[in-house]
Scaffold this active site. Structure first.
Site, short mmCIF file in Angstrom:
data_model
loop_
_atom_site.label_atom_id
_atom_site.label_comp_id
_atom_site.label_asym_id
_atom_site.label_seq_id
_atom_site.Cartn_x
_atom_site.Cartn_y
_atom_site.Cartn_z
N ASN A 9 64.75 -21.42 2.01
CA ASN A 9 65.77 -22.30 1.46
C ASN A 9 65.05 -23.44 0.75
O ASN A 9 64.49 -24.32 1.39
CB ASN A 9 66.64 -22.83 2.61
CG ASN A 9 67.66 -23.86 2.14
OD1 ASN A 9 67.81 -24.09 0.94
ND2 ASN A 9 68.34 -24.48 3.08
N TRP A 10 65.07 -23.37 -0.56
CA TRP A 10 64.31 -24.37 -1.34
C TRP A 10 64.99 -25.72 -1.41
O TRP A 10 64.42 -26.68 -1.91
CB TRP A 10 64.07 -23.84 -2.76
CG TRP A 10 63.12 -22.68 -2.84
CD1 TRP A 10 62.59 -21.96 -1.80
CD2 TRP A 10 62.58 -22.09 -4.03
NE1 TRP A 10 61.76 -20.98 -2.26
CE2 TRP A 10 61.74 -21.02 -3.63
CE3 TRP A 10 62.75 -22.35 -5.39
CZ2 TRP A 10 61.05 -20.23 -4.56
CZ3 TRP A 10 62.07 -21.56 -6.31
CH2 TRP A 10 61.23 -20.51 -5.90
N LYS A 11 66.23 -25.78 -0.97
CA LYS A 11 67.00 -27.04 -1.03
C LYS A 11 66.92 -27.64 -2.43
O LYS A 11 66.88 -26.89 -3.40
CB LYS A 11 66.50 -27.99 0.07
CG LYS A 11 66.47 -27.29 1.45
CD LYS A 11 66.22 -28.21 2.60
CE LYS A 11 66.24 -27.41 3.90
NZ LYS A 11 66.08 -28.24 5.10
N HIS A 95 75.14 -24.81 5.83
CA HIS A 95 73.90 -25.49 6.20
C HIS A 95 74.23 -26.89 6.73
O HIS A 95 75.14 -27.55 6.23
CB HIS A 95 72.96 -25.59 4.99
CG HIS A 95 71.58 -26.00 5.39
ND1 HIS A 95 71.25 -27.31 5.64
CD2 HIS A 95 70.47 -25.27 5.63
CE1 HIS A 95 69.98 -27.37 6.01
NE2 HIS A 95 69.48 -26.15 6.01
N GLU A 97 72.92 -29.65 6.25
CA GLU A 97 72.89 -30.71 5.24
C GLU A 97 74.19 -30.72 4.43
O GLU A 97 74.66 -31.78 4.02
CB GLU A 97 71.65 -30.52 4.33
CG GLU A 97 70.38 -30.88 5.08
CD GLU A 97 69.14 -30.10 4.67
OE1 GLU A 97 69.13 -29.49 3.59
OE2 GLU A 97 68.17 -30.11 5.46
N GLU A 167 70.05 -23.24 13.36
CA GLU A 167 69.19 -24.33 12.91
C GLU A 167 69.56 -25.61 13.66
O GLU A 167 70.47 -26.34 13.25
CB GLU A 167 69.38 -24.56 11.41
CG GLU A 167 69.04 -23.36 10.56
CD GLU A 167 68.56 -23.78 9.17
OE1 GLU A 167 67.52 -23.27 8.75
OE2 GLU A 167 69.22 -24.62 8.53
N GLY A 173 63.19 -30.31 9.18
CA GLY A 173 62.41 -31.27 8.40
C GLY A 173 61.76 -32.36 9.22
O GLY A 173 61.27 -33.34 8.68
N SER A 213 61.66 -26.37 11.00
CA SER A 213 60.21 -26.59 11.08
C SER A 213 59.41 -25.34 11.45
O SER A 213 58.42 -25.43 12.19
CB SER A 213 59.88 -27.74 12.05
OG SER A 213 60.50 -28.93 11.59
N GLY A 234 62.55 -23.96 5.40
CA GLY A 234 62.71 -25.01 4.40
C GLY A 234 61.35 -25.38 3.80
O GLY A 234 60.81 -24.67 2.96
N GLY A 235 60.80 -26.48 4.25
CA GLY A 235 59.56 -27.03 3.68
C GLY A 235 58.46 -26.01 3.45
O GLY A 235 57.84 -25.97 2.37
#
Ligand code: 13P
Length: 252
Positions: A9-11, A95, A97, A167, A173, A213, A234-235
């Site tokens: 997920n590149w956000k 998600h 976010e 999640e 993150g 993470s 993510g990251g």
């Protein structure tokens, strides 16, 4: 046997040139050996290029969100048909976010989940508790109600195209991961909740991903848990080497 999935997920990261570069690097490094499904979810504006670049590869492209209506006066939104018209038939929904910053509610997510089903799109549906929920011992209750409210009005056949991503919000993150035991415990709970509603067969076939993470250093241990069927990253999905290392960790 549930085939593992590793999804990036590149956000809100990567401009078009940066996205092209990252996909190029992934294409040169990733070899799924047919042992793992690999998805990337770039931002809307980079989807057409991502589809084009990955078309003869094992990397599949997903969107990060979509609206629940087919069309209309919804400024700034993107529909299922728009995604399908550019060759995207997978979408991340719910998600944390989106829930936290864009006020997505269970009610909206139920509509989105039904739209994904109607349009035959894979729904990568996110659930997860906040830190205060966990501290109050309410994490199972919260996740159960997220599932029930958004997904449990769907018929059994919808689950052929649903992947659940657990999640925990406190692990996204933050560098803090759920322990493999905490992940397993929640994944098993999610599977049992599905089994009670839809039966054991269906529950045993739904893939449940862990997100929060995940890094090359912890992926293998998390993925080795019996009810963890891969990860939503993510990251660490923004760098080809680390994403590929996570894909490698999902192979056996
Ligand atoms: P991080 O891997 O950066 O914690 O993000 C997880 C996530 O939210 C994936 O959807």
């Amino acid at each position: 046997m549930r085939k593992k999935i590793v999804a990036g997920n590149w956000k809100m990261n990567k401009t078009l040139p940066e996205a092209k570069q990252l996909i190029q690097e992934l294409l040169s490094k990733v070899n799924t050996e047919n042992k793992v499904e690999v998805y990337i979810a770039p931002s809307f504006v980079n989807l057409p290029e991502a589809v084009e670049q990955t078309k003869n590869s094992d990397i599949k492209v997903a969107a990060q969100n979509m609206h629940f209506e087919d069309s209309g006066a919804y400024t700034g939104e993107v529909s299922a048909d728009m995604l399908k018209a550019i060759g995207v038939d997978k979408v991340i929904l719910g998600h944390s976010e989106r829930r936290a910053y864009f006020n997505e509610t269970d009610e909206m997510l139920q509509k989105k989940a039904h739209k994904a089903y109607e349009k035959q799109m894979m729904n990568i549906f996110c659930v997860g508790e906040k830190l205060e929920d966990r501290q109050a011992g309410k994490h199972f209750e919260v996740v159960k109600s997220q599932l029930e409210n958004a997904l449990f009005s769907l018929p059994m056949q919808a689950y052929k195209n649903i992947v659940i991503a657990y999640e925990p919000v406190w692990a996204i993150g933050t560098g803090e991961t759920a322990s493999p035991e905490q992940a397993q415990e929640m994944h098993k709970f999610i599977r049992e909740t599905l089994a009670k509603k839809y039966g054991r067969d269906l529950a045993d076939n739904v893939r449940i991903l862990y997100g929060g993470s995940v890094k090359p250093g912890n992926a293998k241990e998390i993925f080795s848990q019996p009810d963890v069927d891969g990860g939503l990253i993510g990251g660490a999905s923004l760098d080809a080497d680390s994403f590929n290392a996570i894909i490698e960790a999902a192979k056996n």
